[in-house]
Design a protein around this motif. Structure first.
Motif, PDB file in Angstrom:
ATOM      1  N   CYS A  44      47.979  58.801  34.119  1.00  0.00           N
ATOM      2  CA  CYS A  44      46.609  58.275  34.195  1.00  0.00           C
ATOM      3  C   CYS A  44      46.330  57.306  33.049  1.00  0.00           C
ATOM      4  O   CYS A  44      46.819  57.495  31.933  1.00  0.00           O
ATOM      5  CB  CYS A  44      45.597  59.414  34.122  1.00  0.00           C
ATOM      6  N   ASP A  45      45.531  56.290  33.357  1.00  0.00           N
ATOM      7  CA  ASP A  45      45.064  55.355  32.335  1.00  0.00           C
ATOM      8  C   ASP A  45      43.537  55.291  32.463  1.00  0.00           C
ATOM      9  O   ASP A  45      43.012  54.690  33.405  1.00  0.00           O
ATOM     10  CB  ASP A  45      45.701  53.976  32.559  1.00  0.00           C
ATOM     11  N   PHE A  46      42.863  55.920  31.504  1.00  0.00           N
ATOM     12  CA  PHE A  46      41.401  56.064  31.586  1.00  0.00           C
ATOM     13  C   PHE A  46      40.668  55.006  30.766  1.00  0.00           C
ATOM     14  O   PHE A  46      39.529  55.227  30.349  1.00  0.00           O
ATOM     15  CB  PHE A  46      40.986  57.459  31.104  1.00  0.00           C
ATOM     16  N   HIS A  47      41.313  53.865  30.529  1.00  0.00           N
ATOM     17  CA  HIS A  47      40.673  52.833  29.703  1.00  0.00           C
ATOM     18  C   HIS A  47      41.210  51.461  30.111  1.00  0.00           C
ATOM     19  O   HIS A  47      42.257  51.023  29.619  1.00  0.00           O
ATOM     20  CB  HIS A  47      40.955  53.123  28.225  1.00  0.00           C
ATOM     21  N   VAL A  48      40.483  50.806  31.013  1.00  0.00           N
ATOM     22  CA  VAL A  48      40.938  49.555  31.608  1.00  0.00           C
ATOM     23  C   VAL A  48      39.743  48.612  31.758  1.00  0.00           C
ATOM     24  O   VAL A  48      38.657  49.052  32.139  1.00  0.00           O
ATOM     25  CB  VAL A  48      41.572  49.852  32.998  1.00  0.00           C
ATOM     26  N   HIS A  49      39.934  47.333  31.449  1.00  0.00           N
ATOM     27  CA  HIS A  49      38.854  46.344  31.575  1.00  0.00           C
ATOM     28  C   HIS A  49      39.171  45.301  32.643  1.00  0.00           C
ATOM     29  O   HIS A  49      40.337  45.026  32.929  1.00  0.00           O
ATOM     30  CB  HIS A  49      38.626  45.641  30.240  1.00  0.00           C
ATOM     31  N   THR A  50      38.116  44.724  33.210  1.00  0.00           N
ATOM     32  CA  THR A  50      38.278  43.615  34.170  1.00  0.00           C
ATOM     33  C   THR A  50      37.344  42.480  33.732  1.00  0.00           C
ATOM     34  O   THR A  50      36.672  42.573  32.694  1.00  0.00           O
ATOM     35  CB  THR A  50      37.910  44.042  35.612  1.00  0.00           C
ATOM     36  N   VAL A  51      37.279  41.442  34.562  1.00  0.00           N
ATOM     37  CA  VAL A  51      36.393  40.310  34.238  1.00  0.00           C
ATOM     38  C   VAL A  51      34.917  40.714  34.227  1.00  0.00           C
ATOM     39  O   VAL A  51      34.077  39.941  33.782  1.00  0.00           O
ATOM     40  CB  VAL A  51      36.582  39.130  35.219  1.00  0.00           C
ATOM     41  N   PHE A  52      34.616  41.935  34.708  1.00  0.00           N
ATOM     42  CA  PHE A  52      33.215  42.373  34.678  1.00  0.00           C
ATOM     43  C   PHE A  52      32.776  42.822  33.282  1.00  0.00           C
ATOM     44  O   PHE A  52      31.613  43.166  33.088  1.00  0.00           O
ATOM     45  CB  PHE A  52      32.952  43.429  35.750  1.00  0.00           C
ATOM     46  N   SER A  53      33.718  42.843  32.309  1.00  0.00           N
ATOM     47  CA  SER A  53      33.301  42.851  30.895  1.00  0.00           C
ATOM     48  C   SER A  53      34.160  41.777  30.209  1.00  0.00           C
ATOM     49  O   SER A  53      34.026  40.617  30.557  1.00  0.00           O
ATOM     50  CB  SER A  53      33.397  44.237  30.253  1.00  0.00           C
ATOM     51  N   ASP A  54      35.062  42.144  29.306  1.00  0.00           N
ATOM     52  CA  ASP A  54      35.850  41.102  28.633  1.00  0.00           C
ATOM     53  C   ASP A  54      37.321  41.117  29.035  1.00  0.00           C
ATOM     54  O   ASP A  54      38.171  40.597  28.313  1.00  0.00           O
ATOM     55  CB  ASP A  54      35.704  41.223  27.111  1.00  0.00           C
ATOM     56  N   GLY A  55      37.630  41.729  30.188  1.00  0.00           N
ATOM     57  CA  GLY A  55      38.998  41.679  30.712  1.00  0.00           C
ATOM     58  C   GLY A  55      39.267  40.333  31.367  1.00  0.00           C
ATOM     59  O   GLY A  55      38.356  39.528  31.567  1.00  0.00           O
ATOM     60  N   LEU A  56      40.535  40.099  31.701  1.00  0.00           N
ATOM     61  CA  LEU A  56      40.918  38.789  32.217  1.00  0.00           C
ATOM     62  C   LEU A  56      41.344  38.817  33.677  1.00  0.00           C
ATOM     63  O   LEU A  56      41.791  37.796  34.203  1.00  0.00           O
ATOM     64  CB  LEU A  56      42.054  38.214  31.353  1.00  0.00           C
ATOM     65  N   VAL A  57      41.240  39.970  34.332  1.00  0.00           N
ATOM     66  CA  VAL A  57      41.658  40.036  35.735  1.00  0.00           C
ATOM     67  C   VAL A  57      40.563  40.650  36.604  1.00  0.00           C
ATOM     68  O   VAL A  57      39.645  41.317  36.126  1.00  0.00           O
ATOM     69  CB  VAL A  57      42.979  40.824  35.930  1.00  0.00           C
ATOM     70  N   TRP A  58      40.710  40.407  37.901  1.00  0.00           N
ATOM     71  CA  TRP A  58      39.771  40.895  38.913  1.00  0.00           C
ATOM     72  C   TRP A  58      40.026  42.395  39.173  1.00  0.00           C
ATOM     73  O   TRP A  58      41.166  42.850  39.037  1.00  0.00           O
ATOM     74  CB  TRP A  58      39.983  40.071  40.188  1.00  0.00           C
ATOM     75  N   PRO A  59      39.001  43.155  39.533  1.00  0.00           N
ATOM     76  CA  PRO A  59      39.189  44.607  39.710  1.00  0.00           C
ATOM     77  C   PRO A  59      40.311  44.999  40.676  1.00  0.00           C
ATOM     78  O   PRO A  59      41.060  45.954  40.405  1.00  0.00           O
ATOM     79  CB  PRO A  59      37.826  45.077  40.220  1.00  0.00           C
ATOM     80  N   THR A  60      40.459  44.287  41.798  1.00  0.00           N
ATOM     81  CA  THR A  60      41.524  44.676  42.739  1.00  0.00           C
ATOM     82  C   THR A  60      42.913  44.430  42.150  1.00  0.00           C
ATOM     83  O   THR A  60      43.870  45.113  42.507  1.00  0.00           O
ATOM     84  CB  THR A  60      41.394  43.912  44.076  1.00  0.00           C
ATOM     85  N   VAL A  61      43.017  43.471  41.245  1.00  0.00           N
ATOM     86  CA  VAL A  61      44.308  43.238  40.581  1.00  0.00           C
ATOM     87  C   VAL A  61      44.664  44.448  39.702  1.00  0.00           C
ATOM     88  O   VAL A  61      45.816  44.863  39.623  1.00  0.00           O
ATOM     89  CB  VAL A  61      44.290  41.933  39.753  1.00  0.00           C
ATOM     90  N   ARG A  62      43.667  45.027  39.063  1.00  0.00           N
ATOM     91  CA  ARG A  62      43.904  46.242  38.267  1.00  0.00           C
ATOM     92  C   ARG A  62      44.471  47.375  39.135  1.00  0.00           C
ATOM     93  O   ARG A  62      45.365  48.113  38.700  1.00  0.00           O
ATOM     94  CB  ARG A  62      42.593  46.719  37.626  1.00  0.00           C
TER      95      ARG A  62
END
Ligand SMILES: [Zn+2]
Ligand SMILES: [Zn+2]
Length: 377
Positions: A44-62
């Motif tokens: 499990c990875d319980f700490h992941v960001h997307t472009v909806f904060s300061d991440g660089l990828v789209w949620p489905t890419v995650r």
């Protein structure tokens, strides 16, 4: 023929469906860490960001990345104070809503989360299993943590050594307040590529649940070189099944460990069964003539290279002091009888320390390899 013609559109849809998810054939790797008796070992990875904060990828890419990377569960944990951001329109639920259908299709558990972001003290906290992210106050960490509690969330302290000198975490009065009020239950002892031994000590002393997460902002393949065995940090959750409820139950009971660059870190009650299910002695019963030798074949069923050190206080036999068994390989280990070994059948318990299974901040795990020796004088 008619049957085929009629069904071609249906067949086409069937064949095309999987490819709507991926631009090419996709492969999931299976992470070679075994289950333990009565529990599955979920990655499990319980700490992941997307472009909806300061991440660089789209949620489905995650989600796509996590599935390929062998994950069983992830949590999208966008920063509370940077939603919505000025480039991507959407409320605080949007990244979860976009990712959820694909996660469901792939059988990946997606947990609704948020990162409550405040400067130190008290620093950053992830709240998992939240119900309504809109109710969180981004300007007041006490109110935000109280809201998490009111929503029945599970909260852990993120990257406690972040921005501290030499990344050594500092325990502030605010942390005493947070943990004593039950506003948080866990702590990251590994974040991205940083391991905080002091945080591990605190977890053992204060009965705080261990987490290790990637906190990934970039694309996974840009940050990790899988071809050379590089991997993201992950939380191993020992759960009765792969489901959100079972994960929550396991977190509440503190049933976790951390997998981080060749290290497994956690309590012995979980690491010992993990080791026992990883190591298999192919010939547990050997015969030695006089002060001759036998070749023990020890197989490592996991992907984690085992680094073993034997105790020097053994009088009946000799064995190499350092034994390394790479993941997926079988080691041939020479066991040589000394003059002190009496004749007859002996069940030898060979004491060893697994140097890369940490049950304390710098403490390897003590184990015993059990071998039956028929000694002919
Ligand atoms: Zn953070
Ligand atoms: Zn973060």
């Amino acid at each position: 023929m008619d049957y085929m013609k009629r069904n071609i559109p249906c067949l086409l849809i069937l064949f095309l469906l999987p490819f709507t998810l991926f631009s090419q054939n996709a492969y999931r790797k299976e992470i070679g860490i075994p289950d333990i008796p009565g529990h599955r070992t979920l990655k499990c990875d319980f700490h992941v960001h997307t472009v909806f904060s300061d991440g660089l990828v789209w949620p489905t890419v995650r989600v796509d990345e996590a599935w390929r990377d062998g994950m069983d569960a992830i949590a999208l944990t966008e920063h509370l104070e940077s939603q919505p951001n000025e480039d991507v329109i959407g409320n605080r639920s949007r990244s979860y809503e976009l990712a959820k259908p694909m996660a469901d299709e792939l059988g990946l558990v997606l947990i609704r989360g948020i990162e409550i972001t405040h400067s130190m003290p008290p620093g950053h906290f992830n709240a998992l299993f939240i119900k309504d992210p809109e109710k969180f106050d981004p300007n007041d960490w006490r109110k935000a943590l109280e809201e998490a509690k009111a929503q029945g969330a599970y909260v852990f302290w993120n990257h406690p050594g972040w921005l501290q000198p030499d990344e050594i975490p500092i325990w502030y009065d605010e942390h005493t307040e947070i943990f004593s009020k039950g506003l948080a239950q866990g702590m990251e002892i590994v974040n991205e590529r940083s391991y905080y031994p002091l945080a591990f000590r605190w977890c053992l002393e204060k009965n705080i649940t261990l987490f290790g997460n990637s906190d990934i902002h970039n694309s996974l393949t840009l940050d990790y070189e899988e071809w050379r065995g590089d991997h993201r940090a992950m939380t191993l959750v020992f759960a009765t099944e792969k489901s959100p409820d079972a994960i929550r139950e396991a977190l509440d009971m503190g049933h976790t460990a951390v997998y981080h660059t060749g290290l497994i870190i956690g309590k012995k009650e979980f690491l010992l069964p993990l080791f026992n299910n990883s190591i298999h002695i192919i010939n547990p019963s050997v015969t030695i003539q006089g002060n001759g030798r036998a070749l023990l074949q020890v197989q490592n069923l996991s992907e984690v290279t085992m680094v073993l050190e034997t105790s020097p206080i053994i009088s009946w036999f000799t064995i190499p002091q350092k034994i390394i068994i790479p993941g997926g390989k079988t080691a041939g280990i020479i066991l040589q009888a000394t003059k002190e070994m009496p004749g007859g059948v002996h069940d030898l318990k060979i004491p060893m320390v697994v140097k890369n299974f940490l049950v304390g901040p710098e403490e390897g795990m003590e184990v015993e390899l059990v071998v039956r020796v028929n000694h002919l004088l």
